[in-house]
Design a protein around this motif. Sequence first.
Motif, PDB file in Angstrom:
ATOM      1  N   GLY A 125      -4.717  -5.112   5.757  1.00 25.25           N
ATOM      2  CA  GLY A 125      -5.192  -4.272   4.656  1.00 25.25           C
ATOM      3  C   GLY A 125      -6.007  -3.092   5.155  1.00 25.25           C
ATOM      4  O   GLY A 125      -5.785  -1.952   4.735  1.00 25.25           O
ATOM      5  N   PHE A 177      -4.968  -2.692  -3.941  1.00 26.08           N
ATOM      6  CA  PHE A 177      -5.117  -3.545  -2.753  1.00 26.08           C
ATOM      7  C   PHE A 177      -5.462  -4.987  -3.093  1.00 26.08           C
ATOM      8  O   PHE A 177      -4.826  -5.917  -2.589  1.00 26.08           O
ATOM      9  CB  PHE A 177      -6.150  -2.973  -1.776  1.00 26.08           C
ATOM     10  CG  PHE A 177      -6.360  -3.888  -0.603  1.00 26.08           C
ATOM     11  CD1 PHE A 177      -5.387  -4.007   0.368  1.00 26.08           C
ATOM     12  CD2 PHE A 177      -7.493  -4.665  -0.509  1.00 26.08           C
ATOM     13  CE1 PHE A 177      -5.541  -4.879   1.437  1.00 26.08           C
ATOM     14  CE2 PHE A 177      -7.665  -5.542   0.555  1.00 26.08           C
ATOM     15  CZ  PHE A 177      -6.691  -5.644   1.531  1.00 26.08           C
ATOM     16  N   GLN A 229       0.825  -1.204   0.000  1.00 29.63           N
ATOM     17  CA  GLN A 229       0.000   0.000   0.000  1.00 29.63           C
ATOM     18  C   GLN A 229       0.863   1.260   0.000  1.00 29.63           C
ATOM     19  O   GLN A 229       0.502   2.267  -0.594  1.00 29.63           O
ATOM     20  CB  GLN A 229      -0.963  -0.007   1.189  1.00 29.63           C
ATOM     21  CG  GLN A 229      -1.968  -1.148   1.127  1.00 29.63           C
ATOM     22  CD  GLN A 229      -2.680  -1.218  -0.198  1.00 29.63           C
ATOM     23  OE1 GLN A 229      -3.502  -0.380  -0.499  1.00 29.63           O
ATOM     24  NE2 GLN A 229      -2.332  -2.212  -1.019  1.00 29.63           N
TER      25      GLN A 229
END
Length: 155
Positions: free
Chosen positions: A144, A33, A27
Amino acid sequence: MLKNYLYIFFISMVPLIELRAAIPISQGIGLPFLQSYVVCIIGNMLPVPIIYLFARKVLEWGADKPVIGGFFTFCLEKGEKGGKKLQEKAGKGLFLALLLFVGIPVPGTGAWTGTLAASILDMDFKSSVAAVMLGVLLAGIIMGVASVTAIGIFT
């Protein structure tokens, strides 16, 4: 671009770092993603069957060797300690405990340690791999969300 995907793929395979570092790095370097999540999952899971089948044997073999013995003993003790702790807390819910052990991204947990612990506890192969896979998916989601949130705050 391919170089960046290979970079996070190999970071995901490194013990103790795994996808817990690879996803934030992906990221940070601006990779999409979903694609990086899939690459990191594959990289993190690739060593799992090998760890389950061979790591315990290799660590036991190398524990008394002069140069590598200390490190191998450390890894073996860490796996045994993690396995015993997991079994004490889990009882019959060992599958769920292994899933959470791998899935909650704190230092010292992850696919490598969880798989070694499952091997030491003599969990069957299919259950071990399934629990570790679900744990890796969970850890990936947590990392994430944390990465995207942190990037959103700091930009």
